[in-house]
Design a protein around this motif. Structure first.
Motif, short mmCIF file in Angstrom:
data_model
loop_
_atom_site.label_atom_id
_atom_site.label_comp_id
_atom_site.label_asym_id
_atom_site.label_seq_id
_atom_site.Cartn_x
_atom_site.Cartn_y
_atom_site.Cartn_z
N SER A 49 -6.28 -5.04 4.60
CA SER A 49 -5.13 -4.40 3.95
C SER A 49 -5.14 -2.90 4.21
O SER A 49 -4.08 -2.29 4.46
CB SER A 49 -5.17 -4.67 2.44
OG SER A 49 -5.06 -6.04 2.17
N LEU A 50 -6.31 -2.31 4.18
CA LEU A 50 -6.43 -0.87 4.43
C LEU A 50 -6.01 -0.53 5.86
O LEU A 50 -5.21 0.40 6.08
CB LEU A 50 -7.86 -0.42 4.18
CG LEU A 50 -8.18 1.05 4.46
CD1 LEU A 50 -7.36 1.96 3.55
CD2 LEU A 50 -9.67 1.33 4.30
N ILE A 83 10.95 -10.33 -4.33
CA ILE A 83 10.40 -11.59 -3.79
C ILE A 83 8.88 -11.54 -3.77
O ILE A 83 8.20 -12.51 -4.16
CB ILE A 83 10.95 -11.84 -2.37
CG1 ILE A 83 12.46 -12.06 -2.42
CG2 ILE A 83 10.26 -13.04 -1.73
CD1 ILE A 83 13.10 -12.24 -1.05
N MET A 84 8.34 -10.42 -3.32
CA MET A 84 6.88 -10.26 -3.28
C MET A 84 6.28 -10.43 -4.67
O MET A 84 5.27 -11.12 -4.86
CB MET A 84 6.51 -8.88 -2.74
CG MET A 84 6.80 -8.68 -1.27
SD MET A 84 5.54 -9.42 -0.24
CE MET A 84 6.03 -8.78 1.36
N GLY A 85 6.91 -9.79 -5.65
CA GLY A 85 6.39 -9.85 -7.02
C GLY A 85 6.44 -11.26 -7.59
O GLY A 85 5.48 -11.73 -8.20
N VAL A 86 7.57 -11.93 -7.38
CA VAL A 86 7.73 -13.29 -7.92
C VAL A 86 6.72 -14.24 -7.28
O VAL A 86 6.06 -15.04 -7.96
CB VAL A 86 9.17 -13.79 -7.69
CG1 VAL A 86 9.28 -15.28 -8.01
CG2 VAL A 86 10.15 -13.00 -8.55
N MET A 130 0.71 -5.18 -0.05
CA MET A 130 -0.18 -5.45 1.08
C MET A 130 -1.62 -5.63 0.61
O MET A 130 -2.43 -6.25 1.30
CB MET A 130 -0.07 -4.31 2.09
CG MET A 130 -0.37 -4.72 3.52
SD MET A 130 0.18 -3.48 4.72
CE MET A 130 1.95 -3.73 4.70
N PHE A 131 -1.94 -5.09 -0.56
CA PHE A 131 -3.27 -5.28 -1.14
C PHE A 131 -3.29 -6.41 -2.17
O PHE A 131 -4.17 -7.27 -2.15
CB PHE A 131 -3.74 -3.98 -1.82
CG PHE A 131 -4.26 -2.94 -0.88
CD1 PHE A 131 -5.61 -2.88 -0.57
CD2 PHE A 131 -3.41 -2.02 -0.29
CE1 PHE A 131 -6.11 -1.93 0.31
CE2 PHE A 131 -3.89 -1.06 0.59
CZ PHE A 131 -5.24 -1.02 0.89
N VAL A 132 -2.29 -6.41 -3.05
CA VAL A 132 -2.31 -7.32 -4.20
C VAL A 132 -2.08 -8.77 -3.78
O VAL A 132 -2.78 -9.69 -4.24
CB VAL A 132 -1.26 -6.89 -5.25
CG1 VAL A 132 -1.19 -7.92 -6.38
CG2 VAL A 132 -1.61 -5.52 -5.81
N THR A 133 -1.10 -8.99 -2.91
CA THR A 133 -0.76 -10.37 -2.52
C THR A 133 -1.93 -11.08 -1.83
O THR A 133 -2.27 -12.21 -2.20
CB THR A 133 0.50 -10.38 -1.63
OG1 THR A 133 1.58 -9.77 -2.33
CG2 THR A 133 0.88 -11.80 -1.25
N VAL A 154 -6.69 -14.84 -2.18
CA VAL A 154 -8.15 -15.03 -2.15
C VAL A 154 -8.58 -15.85 -3.36
O VAL A 154 -9.35 -16.81 -3.24
CB VAL A 154 -8.88 -13.66 -2.13
CG1 VAL A 154 -10.37 -13.84 -2.43
CG2 VAL A 154 -8.70 -12.99 -0.77
N ALA A 155 -8.09 -15.46 -4.53
CA ALA A 155 -8.41 -16.21 -5.75
C ALA A 155 -7.91 -17.64 -5.65
O ALA A 155 -8.62 -18.60 -6.02
CB ALA A 155 -7.81 -15.51 -6.96
#
Length: 301
Positions: free
Chosen positions: A190-191, A276-279, A207-210, A215-216
């Motif tokens: 992501s970095l 969209i990314m958030g949902v 780009m980091f959170v999704t 991963v989880a």
């Protein structure tokens, strides 16, 4: 040779010339020397034996606090060793994450302009910003070590069953290994991609959170699938790692969950990308939480 070991000449006469006197002489000398050696050694045998088999302790020993490892950490270390001790395990489940890291480093080194030239698409940067989080997520989902981690216990599963350990602790230890492998690669990738694409604040955040959400999901998804499709009666780990349905569904299922959002973004061009990314990210987190609760409430098969 006679100068080094004088008995060679006697032995040669006895064997090569069939000289019976030389043979008897060689035999007597050997027996006598052996007897003398045994007698000499027997005098100090007890002292020699004690010196080799005993040890001394320091008189200034001080009792200090002992380190106690939790059950979870012990299981975690066991799983880490199990993963890296099998090249098949590493190759089959580790390549997705490795390829992602290589891809992100390559993009960072060459820059987005070079990527545009290679792909042959002008103005590719906005497209990459929209799709890269899910491309990364899909590639991370390929490293689903938990999809076969239970099956790899094989006939030794009874040890875990009889041990005073909760099933949830065993599942968490296996998920933690998957997370240990994926988290650093996810953050580094992501970095590098953020430095390459230089997005604004919100796209950079996704780009980091999704990928972290995926991963989880990957860690929990694998255990869920392996509980549904266990295989403990195997003779070779190849059967579990490369040929089992849990392995196939664990990898392909995770990839599918990663790439479906790309289709959604493609067919909804007018909808705000951040929405969209958030949902989608929240949906992944919610589904992961549901699977986690379900997995932790399941007994060992």
């Amino acid at each position: 040779m006679n100068q080094i070991y004088p008995l060679v000449s006697i032995f040669e006469k006895a064997v090569c010339q069939y000289n019976i006197i030389a043979f008897i002489t060689f035999l007597l000398i050997s027996v006598i020397w052996y007897y003398v050696f045994v007698k000499i050694v027997s005098i100090k045998y007890k002292a020699i034996n004690n010196g080799l088999t005993t040890y001394q302790t320091k008189s200034n020993y001080k009792l200090q606090s002992l380190k106690v490892t939790s059950t979870f950490m012990a299981l975690h270390r066991k799983e880490i060793k199990r993963f890296f001790s099998s090249y098949l395990y590493v190759l089959n489940f580790g390549m997705g994450a490795v390829l992602l890291l290589i891809m992100s480093i390559t993009c960072f080194i060459f820059g987005v302009d070079k990527v545009q030239q290679i792909v042959g698409m002008p103005n590719i940067k906005p497209i990459m910003i929209n799709f890269v989080p899910f491309v990364m997520s899909g590639m991370l989902a390929m490293t689903c070590t938990t999809a076969v981690s239970l099956s790899l216990e094989g006939k030794n599963l009874w040890i875990l069953k009889t041990a005073p350990i909760e099933a949830a602790t065993i599942y968490r230890s296996k998920m933690s290994v998957n997370a240990t492998i994926l988290l650093p690669i996810s953050l580094l990738s992501s970095l590098f991609m953020s430095l390459c694409l230089k997005p604004t604040i919100m796209p950079a955040m996704w780009m980091f959170v999704t990928p972290l959400a995926y991963v989880a999901f990957t860690c929990v998804w694998g255990i869920f699938i392996n509980l549904k499709m266990p295989n403990f009666e195997w003779e070779s780990e190849v059967t579990v790692i490369k040929q089992s349905m849990a392995s196939v569904i664990g990898i392909l299922g995770g990839m599918l969950f990663g790439f479906i959002p790309m289709v959604i973004i493609f067919i909804l061009p007018g909808v705000d990308r951040n929405l969209i990314m958030g949902v989608i990210t929240l949906a992944v987190i919610g589904f992961t939480s549901f699977l986690y609760i379900k997995v932790c409430g399941t007994k060992l098969p």
